[in-house]
Design an enzyme around this catalytic site. Structure first.
Site, PDB file in Angstrom:
ATOM      1  N   SER A 199       0.808  -1.222   0.000  1.00 52.67           N
ATOM      2  CA  SER A 199       0.000   0.000   0.000  1.00 52.67           C
ATOM      3  C   SER A 199       0.843   1.276   0.000  1.00 52.67           C
ATOM      4  O   SER A 199       1.574   1.547  -0.943  1.00 52.67           O
ATOM      5  CB  SER A 199      -0.946  -0.064   1.200  1.00 52.67           C
ATOM      6  OG  SER A 199      -1.924   0.948   1.140  1.00 52.67           O
ATOM      7  N   ASP A 239      -2.680   6.302  -3.054  1.00 50.08           N
ATOM      8  CA  ASP A 239      -1.465   5.723  -2.484  1.00 50.08           C
ATOM      9  C   ASP A 239      -1.000   4.603  -3.407  1.00 50.08           C
ATOM     10  O   ASP A 239      -1.540   4.426  -4.501  1.00 50.08           O
ATOM     11  CB  ASP A 239      -1.692   5.242  -1.048  1.00 50.08           C
ATOM     12  CG  ASP A 239      -2.693   4.106  -0.951  1.00 50.08           C
ATOM     13  OD1 ASP A 239      -3.506   3.954  -1.890  1.00 50.08           O
ATOM     14  OD2 ASP A 239      -2.696   3.362   0.046  1.00 50.08           O
ATOM     15  N   ASP A 284      -1.301   1.444  -3.741  1.00 52.99           N
ATOM     16  CA  ASP A 284      -2.210   0.421  -4.286  1.00 52.99           C
ATOM     17  C   ASP A 284      -3.599   0.989  -4.558  1.00 52.99           C
ATOM     18  O   ASP A 284      -4.540   0.249  -4.822  1.00 52.99           O
ATOM     19  CB  ASP A 284      -2.290  -0.802  -3.359  1.00 52.99           C
ATOM     20  CG  ASP A 284      -2.940  -0.483  -2.022  1.00 52.99           C
ATOM     21  OD1 ASP A 284      -2.996   0.707  -1.634  1.00 52.99           O
ATOM     22  OD2 ASP A 284      -3.417  -1.426  -1.354  1.00 52.99           O
ATOM     23  N   GLU A 300     -11.430   6.970   7.197  1.00 55.37           N
ATOM     24  CA  GLU A 300     -10.358   7.343   8.100  1.00 55.37           C
ATOM     25  C   GLU A 300      -9.794   8.676   7.626  1.00 55.37           C
ATOM     26  O   GLU A 300      -9.862   9.006   6.435  1.00 55.37           O
ATOM     27  CB  GLU A 300      -9.257   6.283   8.085  1.00 55.37           C
ATOM     28  CG  GLU A 300      -9.683   4.968   8.702  1.00 55.37           C
ATOM     29  CD  GLU A 300      -8.545   3.966   8.743  1.00 55.37           C
ATOM     30  OE1 GLU A 300      -7.997   3.757   9.836  1.00 55.37           O
ATOM     31  OE2 GLU A 300      -8.220   3.401   7.692  1.00 55.37           O
ATOM     32  N   ALA A 301      -9.214   9.435   8.551  1.00 55.05           N
ATOM     33  CA  ALA A 301      -8.627  10.719   8.172  1.00 55.05           C
ATOM     34  C   ALA A 301      -7.565  10.542   7.085  1.00 55.05           C
ATOM     35  O   ALA A 301      -7.346  11.429   6.257  1.00 55.05           O
ATOM     36  CB  ALA A 301      -8.024  11.393   9.398  1.00 55.05           C
ATOM     37  N   ASN A 302      -6.936   9.339   7.031  1.00 54.12           N
ATOM     38  CA  ASN A 302      -5.881   9.086   6.038  1.00 54.12           C
ATOM     39  C   ASN A 302      -6.415   8.896   4.620  1.00 54.12           C
ATOM     40  O   ASN A 302      -5.642   8.690   3.680  1.00 54.12           O
ATOM     41  CB  ASN A 302      -5.030   7.879   6.443  1.00 54.12           C
ATOM     42  CG  ASN A 302      -5.815   6.572   6.464  1.00 54.12           C
ATOM     43  OD1 ASN A 302      -6.837   6.408   5.794  1.00 54.12           O
ATOM     44  ND2 ASN A 302      -5.345   5.608   7.249  1.00 54.12           N
ATOM     45  N   ARG A 355      -1.892   6.017  21.574  1.00 45.05           N
ATOM     46  CA  ARG A 355      -2.206   4.616  21.272  1.00 45.05           C
ATOM     47  C   ARG A 355      -0.964   3.921  20.702  1.00 45.05           C
ATOM     48  O   ARG A 355      -0.174   4.538  19.981  1.00 45.05           O
ATOM     49  CB  ARG A 355      -3.378   4.485  20.296  1.00 45.05           C
ATOM     50  CG  ARG A 355      -3.159   5.119  18.945  1.00 45.05           C
ATOM     51  CD  ARG A 355      -4.313   4.857  17.992  1.00 45.05           C
ATOM     52  NE  ARG A 355      -4.327   3.494  17.525  1.00 45.05           N
ATOM     53  CZ  ARG A 355      -3.671   3.066  16.437  1.00 45.05           C
ATOM     54  NH1 ARG A 355      -2.926   3.889  15.735  1.00 45.05           N
ATOM     55  NH2 ARG A 355      -3.742   1.805  16.063  1.00 45.05           N
ATOM     56  N   THR A 408       1.867  -2.111  14.273  1.00 51.87           N
ATOM     57  CA  THR A 408       2.855  -2.775  13.434  1.00 51.87           C
ATOM     58  C   THR A 408       4.300  -2.597  13.877  1.00 51.87           C
ATOM     59  O   THR A 408       5.169  -3.348  13.441  1.00 51.87           O
ATOM     60  CB  THR A 408       2.751  -2.253  11.984  1.00 51.87           C
ATOM     61  OG1 THR A 408       2.869  -0.823  12.005  1.00 51.87           O
ATOM     62  CG2 THR A 408       1.426  -2.641  11.358  1.00 51.87           C
TER      63      THR A 408
END
Length: 550
Positions: A68, A284, A286, A378-380, A503, A507
């Site tokens: 990704s 992005d 992918d 999501e904000a992304n 948080r 990963t």
């Protein structure tokens, strides 16, 4: 009784030995690490995909080879379940266990245990469809995957080089073929035709929008985007940029959705391309994320992220359901994570139900399924809109009583086809946004003015062990380490409009700190002070305490 083909597995597994002292973890994005380390994982994922298909009565399972938005040396792989959704959570553990079996014998033991515990009928045929993005490590990893599929005798279909969302689409289209829930023709061409046809109907009669610049992140979105441009014809002119898919090291490098979101600036390669007021967006690597942006008349950069997309789309869907006479019959809801900007949450909660869930697409997708129409971004920039089966039935059978209701109903039906409901899809979401902008006659400026983003800052702190950080309330509050949340609360109270949460990464051994305040300098200061508290909590060396935290 059919037995596991142990000899075939052993012969091929021996060619894909797992190195000692390396641990693999199947997370929200599947397995993801350096492409050079993934060979044994790919073989085992091939075996696992075949077993998953057998378990689900020979439904087709998808496998996507991609990392990704990660840099080019990385690669990864994820499994896709029959309706094009993410792999069932319980199988994430099975995937991790199988990937970490230290030897061929241990692998066979793990597989036999899995087959026995899950009562998998090995006599069932296995069907798998797989694809990859443009990373140089892709072909070798696909060859390893194919060995895993071969070991189980799976009926495998190679979908070639395409976007992650196309692979998700193919999985659902294959599994619904010939049924009343048919999702479309099970080819990339079928995907392009479905989306472009619905978009053309949505914007028919509307003034044509100016050309749209698309930053393809030098990834596979460039290939599928070019094909989509041909399908769209005059209905929307696309100007593709960052299309160097064969240039080593170019993928996601100083471009793409993640760069724009984290750096909050224009990709340098677009500086000479973009004119003031012109809409642009970034995919992005992918093509499953989408971030919009524009330059104002003063050359100032303005970002329109996943929160802005959610606000635009959700308000439009609510408007259409009311205009169609379906208010009260169809509930529209929106799902966000703690990373959603406070400005967007306030704007949306005044218009429709808003639910906050832990970070990760699987949490958002699952929560969105509880609404008749569930919007999540999501904000992304990763997100989509889900229409429940009951809602799709309502839209197909509802009898409008006025011409205005009939028009709105037609728009809603077309929306269900322009939206890829299996997963976040940068190209599908782009068409959705463009359709709404055409209907509202909005430029980027009008869209951006729906609400004002609160200034925010994201900081990461490297820690020895992220597992000591435990959260609750959709990751908005810490329960461990004990006492740290009280210190954070006390700090946040000192800042006007202050909000912050901590948080652990899913990963890597880092802790992510997010902070908001009404003034940019205060948001920055709050983020670094909270990061400093976290650093002190884990016993970081004071001499190495990053100066930004002070």
């Amino acid at each position: 009784m059919t037995l596991l083909p142990v000899d075939a597995i052993r012969a091929l597994a021996d060619q894909h030995q797992k190195p000692a002292n390396v641990l693999f973890q199947y997370g929200t994005a599947g397995f993801r690490t350096l492409g050079s380390a993934l060979d044994p994982v790919m073989f085992r994922v091939g075996v696992l995909a075949a077993l998953r298909s057998k378990k689900l009565d020979s439904k087709t399972i998808g496998v996507m080879v991609t990392a990704s938005h990660n840099p080019e040396p990385d690669n990864g792989v994820k499994l896709v379940d029959p309706r094009g959704e993410m792999l069932e959570a319980s199988w994430e553990t099975h995937a991790t266990n199988v990937a970490n079996a230290p030897t061929t014998d241990a692998l066979i033991d793990a597989l036999e245990t899995l087959v026995k515990n899950l009562k998998i009928d090995l006599s069932k045929p296995a069907k798998v469809v797989y694809a990859r993005d443009t990373r140089p490590s892709g072909p070798a990893l696909v060859a390893s995957l194919e060995d895993g599929l071969k070991a189980l005798g799976a009926d495998a279909r190679n979908a070639g080089v395409t976007t992650t969302p196309v692979l998700h689409y193919l999985v659902r289209a294959i599994n619904t073929k010939g049924t009343k829930d048919s999702y479309g023709d099970d080819t990339e061409e079928g995907y392009l035709e479905k989306l472009s046809s619905a978009f053309k109907q949505l914007v028919a009669g509307k003034p044509a929008l100016p050309p749209l610049v698309i930053d393809c992140a030098n990834g596979v979105g460039a290939i599928v985007g070019q094909k989509l441009a041909r399908h769209l014809g005059n209905s929307l002119e696309l100007q593709l940029a960052n299309t160097a898919i064969d240039t080593l090291g170019a993928l996601n490098n100083a471009c793409g959705a993640d760069f724009v979101k984290t750096q909050q600036k224009l990709p340098p390669s677009l500086a000479s391309v973009l004119t003031p007021g012109q809409r642009a967006c970034s995919l992005d690597g992918d093509a499953d994320r989408l971030i919009y942006f524009y330059l104002d008349d003063h050359g100032q950069f303005h970002m329109l992220d996943g929160d802005k997309i959610a606000a635009l789309v959700a308000a439009f869907v609510v408007e259409l359901t009311k205009s169609a006479g379906l208010e009260g019959k169809i509930q529209v809801g929106i799902v966000q994570t703690a990373y959603a900007n406070g400005g967007s949450t306030k704007y949306l909660s005044e218009r429709l139900p808003v639910k906050c869930v832990p970070t990760g697409v699987k949490h958002l997708h699952h929560a969105a399924e509880h609404y008749d129409i569930g919007v999540y971004f999501e904000a992304n920039g990763h997100g989509t809109v889900l229409f429940s089966p009951e809602t799709l039935e309502t839209l197909s059978t509802y009898q409008p009583s006025t011409p205005a209701q009939s028009t709105a109903l037609t728009h809603l039906r077309n929306l269900t086809n322009v939206i890829n409901q299996t997963v976040g899809d940068g190209l599908s979401d782009m068409l959705l946004v463009e359709a709404v902008l055409a209907h509202k006659s909005y430029s980027g400026v009008e869209w951006n003015s729906l609400y004002v983003d609160l200034p925010n800052r994201l900081v990461k702190v490297v820690v020895p062990d992220r597992s000591i950080f435990k959260t609750e309330d959709a990751e908005r509050r810490l329960v461990s380490p004990p006492g740290l949340q009280a210190k954070l609360d006390e700090l946040v109270r000192r800042y006007e409009g202050g909000r912050s949460f901590v948080r652990p990464s899913g990963t890597e051994d880092v802790v992510r700190v997010y902070a908001e305040a009404t003034v940019r300098s205060q948001a920055d200061e709050l983020a670094f002070r909270v990061a400093g508290l976290v650093y002190d909590e884990v016993g970081g060396d004071p001499a190495k305490r990053p100066s930004e935290f002070l």
